[in-house]
Design a protein around this motif. Structure first.
Motif, short mmCIF file in Angstrom:
data_model
loop_
_atom_site.label_atom_id
_atom_site.label_comp_id
_atom_site.label_asym_id
_atom_site.label_seq_id
_atom_site.Cartn_x
_atom_site.Cartn_y
_atom_site.Cartn_z
N VAL A 28 -27.73 -39.97 8.12
CA VAL A 28 -27.46 -41.25 8.78
C VAL A 28 -26.45 -41.01 9.90
O VAL A 28 -26.75 -40.30 10.86
CB VAL A 28 -27.00 -42.32 7.77
N GLU A 29 -25.23 -41.55 9.75
CA GLU A 29 -24.26 -41.45 10.85
C GLU A 29 -23.43 -40.18 10.80
O GLU A 29 -22.67 -39.90 11.72
CB GLU A 29 -23.32 -42.66 10.81
N VAL A 30 -23.56 -39.39 9.74
CA VAL A 30 -22.76 -38.19 9.58
C VAL A 30 -23.54 -36.97 10.05
O VAL A 30 -24.71 -36.79 9.68
CB VAL A 30 -22.34 -38.01 8.10
N VAL A 31 -22.91 -36.14 10.85
CA VAL A 31 -23.52 -34.90 11.31
C VAL A 31 -22.75 -33.74 10.69
O VAL A 31 -21.55 -33.59 10.91
CB VAL A 31 -23.50 -34.78 12.84
N VAL A 32 -23.45 -32.94 9.90
CA VAL A 32 -22.84 -31.80 9.21
C VAL A 32 -23.28 -30.51 9.90
O VAL A 32 -24.48 -30.21 9.93
CB VAL A 32 -23.25 -31.75 7.73
N PRO A 33 -22.35 -29.74 10.46
CA PRO A 33 -22.73 -28.44 11.02
C PRO A 33 -22.96 -27.44 9.88
O PRO A 33 -22.15 -27.34 8.95
CB PRO A 33 -21.53 -28.04 11.87
N VAL A 34 -24.08 -26.73 9.94
CA VAL A 34 -24.40 -25.75 8.90
C VAL A 34 -24.75 -24.42 9.56
O VAL A 34 -25.38 -24.38 10.62
CB VAL A 34 -25.55 -26.22 8.00
N VAL A 35 -24.30 -23.36 8.92
CA VAL A 35 -24.68 -22.00 9.32
C VAL A 35 -25.69 -21.53 8.28
O VAL A 35 -25.32 -21.28 7.13
CB VAL A 35 -23.47 -21.06 9.38
N VAL A 36 -26.95 -21.44 8.67
CA VAL A 36 -28.01 -21.15 7.71
C VAL A 36 -28.09 -19.65 7.44
O VAL A 36 -27.61 -18.83 8.22
CB VAL A 36 -29.37 -21.66 8.22
N ALA A 37 -28.70 -19.32 6.31
CA ALA A 37 -28.98 -17.92 5.97
C ALA A 37 -30.48 -17.73 5.90
O ALA A 37 -31.20 -18.59 5.38
CB ALA A 37 -28.34 -17.56 4.64
N PRO A 38 -30.97 -16.63 6.40
CA PRO A 38 -32.41 -16.36 6.29
C PRO A 38 -32.83 -16.22 4.84
O PRO A 38 -32.02 -15.91 3.96
CB PRO A 38 -32.58 -15.02 7.04
N ALA A 39 -34.10 -16.48 4.57
CA ALA A 39 -34.63 -16.28 3.22
C ALA A 39 -34.64 -14.79 2.89
O ALA A 39 -34.67 -13.94 3.78
CB ALA A 39 -36.04 -16.87 3.13
N GLY A 40 -34.60 -14.51 1.60
CA GLY A 40 -34.70 -13.11 1.19
C GLY A 40 -33.37 -12.50 0.80
O GLY A 40 -33.26 -11.83 -0.21
N GLY A 41 -32.35 -12.72 1.61
CA GLY A 41 -31.02 -12.28 1.24
C GLY A 41 -30.54 -10.99 1.85
O GLY A 41 -29.32 -10.76 1.90
N ALA A 42 -31.42 -10.13 2.31
CA ALA A 42 -30.99 -8.82 2.83
C ALA A 42 -30.05 -8.98 4.02
O ALA A 42 -29.02 -8.30 4.12
CB ALA A 42 -32.20 -7.98 3.21
N GLN A 43 -30.39 -9.90 4.94
CA GLN A 43 -29.55 -10.08 6.12
C GLN A 43 -28.21 -10.71 5.76
O GLN A 43 -27.18 -10.38 6.35
CB GLN A 43 -30.29 -10.94 7.15
N THR A 44 -28.22 -11.61 4.77
CA THR A 44 -26.95 -12.20 4.33
C THR A 44 -26.05 -11.15 3.70
O THR A 44 -24.85 -11.11 3.96
CB THR A 44 -27.21 -13.33 3.32
N ARG A 45 -26.62 -10.31 2.86
CA ARG A 45 -25.83 -9.25 2.22
C ARG A 45 -25.23 -8.30 3.26
O ARG A 45 -24.12 -7.79 3.09
CB ARG A 45 -26.68 -8.49 1.21
N ALA A 46 -25.95 -8.09 4.35
CA ALA A 46 -25.42 -7.24 5.41
C ALA A 46 -24.33 -7.94 6.21
O ALA A 46 -23.41 -7.30 6.72
CB ALA A 46 -26.56 -6.80 6.33
N ALA A 47 -24.42 -9.28 6.30
CA ALA A 47 -23.45 -10.03 7.10
C ALA A 47 -22.14 -10.27 6.36
O ALA A 47 -21.08 -10.39 6.99
CB ALA A 47 -24.06 -11.38 7.51
N LEU A 48 -22.19 -10.35 5.03
CA LEU A 48 -20.99 -10.72 4.27
C LEU A 48 -19.81 -9.78 4.50
O LEU A 48 -18.67 -10.25 4.64
CB LEU A 48 -21.32 -10.80 2.77
N PRO A 49 -19.99 -8.46 4.54
CA PRO A 49 -18.83 -7.59 4.80
C PRO A 49 -18.17 -7.86 6.15
O PRO A 49 -16.95 -7.70 6.29
CB PRO A 49 -19.43 -6.18 4.75
N GLU A 50 -18.94 -8.29 7.12
CA GLU A 50 -18.37 -8.62 8.43
C GLU A 50 -17.48 -9.86 8.32
O GLU A 50 -16.41 -9.93 8.93
CB GLU A 50 -19.48 -8.87 9.45
N LEU A 51 -17.93 -10.84 7.53
CA LEU A 51 -17.18 -12.09 7.42
C LEU A 51 -15.94 -11.95 6.55
O LEU A 51 -14.98 -12.71 6.72
CB LEU A 51 -18.08 -13.19 6.84
N THR A 52 -15.94 -11.01 5.63
CA THR A 52 -14.79 -10.85 4.74
C THR A 52 -13.94 -9.64 5.11
O THR A 52 -12.90 -9.40 4.50
CB THR A 52 -15.25 -10.69 3.28
#
Length: 269
Positions: free
Chosen positions: A83-107
């Motif tokens: 409705v009136e609320v806009v939530v910014p989201v950073v999506v992750a691709p399906a599967g998980g391999a790319q997310t697992r590779a990105a996590l060390p960069e973020l932490t």
């Protein structure tokens, strides 16, 4: 920025729904952004028909040497409207391999992106298992919210992970009970605090128990992109429960809600 990590150890109690729901009803001062950090892959892209890019991969790339976390999220997030609320989201691709590779960069070198002070990051960390790559992220979090149903099997799994969760969390550990359990929050709190204090020799005050959340399929469908929200969507039981949760989490977040301006009293004659 304050970091709230949402995870679970057994079953499928709705970490993504909870992370997105918290952001949707967050107080204005929080300026929340949802980041999908689930090592198994993300769901928000499909649920809300978002683009494949930008994603958490782009956030990790931009985090390297970023001077402004605000610029990073502006470039890496996509808007989702309730409705009136806009939530910014950073999506992750399906599967998980790319997310697992990105996590060390973020932490690692990019951890400043998750630890700045101008907005609240709500991280959907998915299921926590042995050796999970979200462990370093939990150590960065100001609050770790662990979802569980108050039944025998999920409580047993939670107890097995409790030592690791207490040790990993630099901030507050909150067990948030889902709908459908057989034990009350008070009963769960007593069992867990006894376990932490007597068997783990840790501070029993390190863990708090909240909930249970209501069984509200309508609100879950709104948050899952399957139902268009009505004008009174904030009054749905699950939305109201998430809003109340911010009151409980607020004291543990290093950003205080703005206080009302004091109105000077007139001098009396």
């Amino acid at each position: 920025m304050p970091l709230v990590a949402v995870t679970y150890v057994k079953g499928r109690p709705g970490a993504t729904t909870t992370a997105f729901g918290l952001a949707a009803v967050a107080p204005e001062w929080a300026r929340p952004v949802v980041v999908e950090c689930d090592p198994a892959g993300g769901d928000l892209m499909r649920r809300h028909r978002l683009a494949a890019v930008p994603s958490v991969v782009d956030l990790a790339a931009a985090a390297r040497g970023a001077a402004s976390s605000g610029d990073v999220f502006a470039a890496a997030s996509q808007p989702v409207s309730v409705v009136e609320v806009v939530v910014p989201v950073v999506v992750a691709p399906a599967g998980g391999a790319q997310t697992r590779a990105a996590l060390p960069e973020l932490t690692g070198s990019g951890r400043a992106v998750l630890a700045s002070s101008d907005r609240v990051v709500v991280a959907d960390c998915g299921r926590l298992g042995p050796g999970s790559p979200v462990g370093p992220l939990l150590r960065l979090a100001d609050v770790v919210v662990v979802l569980a149903r108050a039944n025998a099997d999920e409580m047993a799994h939670l107890r097995e992970h409790l030592g690791d969760l207490v040790d990993a969390g630099a901030g507050r550990l909150v067990v948030l009970l889902g709908a459908g359990g057989v034990y009350s929050a008070a009963e769960v709190a007593e069992v867990l605090s006894t376990h932490v204090g007597q068997e783990l020799a840790r501070d029993p005050e390190a863990v708090s128990v909240l909930g249970p959340l209501p069984d509200d399929r309508r609100a879950a469908a709104v948050l899952g992109g399957d139902l268009v929200a009505g004008r009174r969507w904030r009054r749905l039981p699950l939305m109201a429960a998430y809003a109340r949760l911010w009151t409980d989490l607020g004291p543990y977040l290093p950003v205080a809600a703005p206080q009302p301006t004091d109105v000077p009293t007139e001098a009396t004659s």
